[in-house]
Write an enzyme that holds these catalytic residues in place. Sequence first.
Site, PDB file in Angstrom:
ATOM      1  N   HIS A  20      22.683  53.392 -36.692  1.00 41.96           N
ATOM      2  CA  HIS A  20      23.008  51.966 -36.604  1.00 41.96           C
ATOM      3  C   HIS A  20      23.650  51.646 -35.255  1.00 41.96           C
ATOM      4  CE1 HIS A  20      27.153  53.130 -37.313  1.00 41.96           C
ATOM      5  NE2 HIS A  20      26.885  53.588 -38.530  1.00 41.96           N
ATOM      6  N   HIS A  23      26.312  54.094 -33.756  1.00 42.45           N
ATOM      7  CA  HIS A  23      25.733  55.312 -33.163  1.00 42.45           C
ATOM      8  C   HIS A  23      25.144  54.996 -31.786  1.00 42.45           C
ATOM      9  CE1 HIS A  23      25.021  56.159 -37.653  1.00 42.45           C
ATOM     10  NE2 HIS A  23      25.964  57.007 -37.285  1.00 42.45           N
ATOM     11  N   CYS A 128      39.295  62.690 -51.042  1.00 37.93           N
ATOM     12  CA  CYS A 128      38.334  61.598 -50.919  1.00 37.93           C
ATOM     13  C   CYS A 128      36.948  62.213 -50.746  1.00 37.93           C
ATOM     14  CB  CYS A 128      38.659  60.698 -49.722  1.00 37.93           C
ATOM     15  SG  CYS A 128      37.394  59.432 -49.452  1.00 37.93           S
ATOM     16  N   CYS A 131      35.120  60.993 -47.516  1.00 38.71           N
ATOM     17  CA  CYS A 131      35.541  61.652 -46.266  1.00 38.71           C
ATOM     18  C   CYS A 131      35.371  63.165 -46.351  1.00 38.71           C
ATOM     19  CB  CYS A 131      36.996  61.344 -45.960  1.00 38.71           C
ATOM     20  SG  CYS A 131      37.345  59.599 -45.683  1.00 38.71           S
ATOM     21  N   CYS A 145      41.914  55.373 -49.746  1.00 35.06           N
ATOM     22  CA  CYS A 145      41.386  55.909 -48.495  1.00 35.06           C
ATOM     23  C   CYS A 145      41.205  54.761 -47.501  1.00 35.06           C
ATOM     24  CB  CYS A 145      40.040  56.594 -48.762  1.00 35.06           C
ATOM     25  SG  CYS A 145      39.107  56.922 -47.248  1.00 35.06           S
ATOM     26  N   HIS A 148      37.278  54.256 -46.909  1.00 32.71           N
ATOM     27  CA  HIS A 148      36.361  53.946 -48.005  1.00 32.71           C
ATOM     28  C   HIS A 148      36.939  52.976 -49.023  1.00 32.71           C
ATOM     29  CE1 HIS A 148      34.688  57.713 -46.326  1.00 32.71           C
ATOM     30  NE2 HIS A 148      33.543  57.159 -46.644  1.00 32.71           N
ATOM     31  N   LYS A 297      33.353  43.942 -40.713  1.00 34.65           N
ATOM     32  CA  LYS A 297      33.068  45.361 -40.538  1.00 34.65           C
ATOM     33  C   LYS A 297      31.653  45.646 -41.038  1.00 34.65           C
ATOM     34  CE  LYS A 297      34.908  49.936 -41.723  1.00 34.65           C
ATOM     35  NZ  LYS A 297      35.949  50.670 -42.465  1.00 34.65           N
ATOM     36  N   LYS A 300      27.074  48.562 -45.727  1.00 35.93           N
ATOM     37  CA  LYS A 300      25.845  48.454 -46.518  1.00 35.93           C
ATOM     38  C   LYS A 300      26.003  47.392 -47.600  1.00 35.93           C
ATOM     39  CE  LYS A 300      24.168  53.240 -46.129  1.00 35.93           C
ATOM     40  NZ  LYS A 300      23.937  54.465 -46.894  1.00 35.93           N
TER      41      LYS A 300
END
Length: 519
Positions: A20, A23, A128, A131, A145, A148, A297, A300
């Site tokens: 995405h 990256h 988690c 992670c 977390c 997440h 942010k 998905k």
Amino acid sequence: METPTQFFSTPIYYVNAKPHLGHAYTTIAADVATRFKQMDGYDTYFLTGTDEHGDKIVQAADKEQQSPREYVDQISRLFQDLWPKLNIGNNQFIRTTHPDHIRVVEMLLTRIHDRGDIYFSSYEGLYCFGCERFYQERELVDGKCPDHGVAPSAIKESNYFFKMSQYQDWLIDHIKTHPGFIHPKQYETEILSFLKEPLEDLCISRPKSRLTWGITLPFDDNFVTYVWFDALTNYISALGYPDGPLFTKFWPSARHFVAKDIIKPHGIYWPIMLKAAGIDIYNGLNVHGFWNVSGSKMSKSIGNVTDPVAVTDRYGVDAFRYFLMREMVFGLDANFTEDVLVSRINSDLANDLGNLFSRVLSMNLKYFKGRVPDPSGTDFPDLSLETDAQTTIQHFKDVMAAYEFHKGVEVIWGFISRMNKYIDTHEPWRLAKEPDERLRLEAVIGNLLEGLRTVACLIYPVMPETSAKMLRGLCMVLPETGFFPLEEIGKWGQMSARACLEKPDSLFPRVDVLKKTAH
């Protein structure tokens, strides 16, 4: 004099999802830094790759009804195919499932184990699964977390632990005595603040009773190694540690590019792992912020994960690279919207740069039939752009060396703005009507052409295709490297006076906002 070296790396990307925008940014930033270093006379090595073990890979493979091996091959291929499309010039693409990498991970674990820094113990903690690590309560946000947003699970199991805590004072001292080790400064402050509290030992194994997709511990085949201990080792396994020529040549200059969410593994685990294994510490860590999309942010669940292939298919690779380097202040968060991208294309690229290139070459064709005037052959020092160009080159060099890519772009565009004002001030169309001003007209056009040559050379790290296109339009013969060294760019009067320039193609067509909206 010995040629200086520079090794840059991106993180190896976790293959539980397609590549995405984030990256793409990290990899383009490392590519820009590499190209700049090459222009500055460095021998460079650029590494990227994929991280392919762990719980999340197994879960993602199950979801796709594939084996982990089939799944990682498929997703890793997406990353490998993306980088050429974005004009990324990496020297190597490493995969953590490759036997050479696995061999070095086993070697590192054995060495640290033999030195007595790994022990077996029972542990109860908050884990988690997203992670794939245990959390301390002080690291959680409202008991969840931070990455997440879910409460970690309480887990009790026997595992192997790395004595990270005994290296805490050494790491604090190393960071404080090596300015720039963690860059920018706010992330050095963040790590030192974290290290004010006692550092716990790191759980570095997972029992095969709940995970088999990993590298088996060389001293206990009932366990696989923790995914970070596996992944971080790629930076040395790729170079052929312990005795490969690439490792000897490039490791002392290693700087890692990472996003801020993985600063702890890179800024704490990794240097301590190297220290415990008796390996020299890497040179430094470059940490960048997050890309938000339309103010939120990337997620998905929100559905705003941005596909770099779709963006570049619509707007072009160089426009995308320019936008990312111009819009994000390295270290801070930035916001991506197509509206801002289009605004940058129309304003900065089509209007400022594209129009300047087109105007100057068109005037040269009209007034001199395309022949290049000699900017140094006439006595008009008040018309010279040479000092402006040399100041631009030096400023560009200073800020790019400090990884301030947005400032590097701003410096070039400051010079472009100077040239656009220069045209308005000296009015070449007026000089062309007065026979007595012929030499003055030659000086104006000659200086503008030399200025365009300077710009074309400087934009190479960010926009390599546009750089080559402009230089071909200026009848400059590109070196085999594809770029001109920084030390050569500032020499004024390099364009051949015998060259005959043709009418240029458009560098960046304006994006029709109405058509884009209707798309």
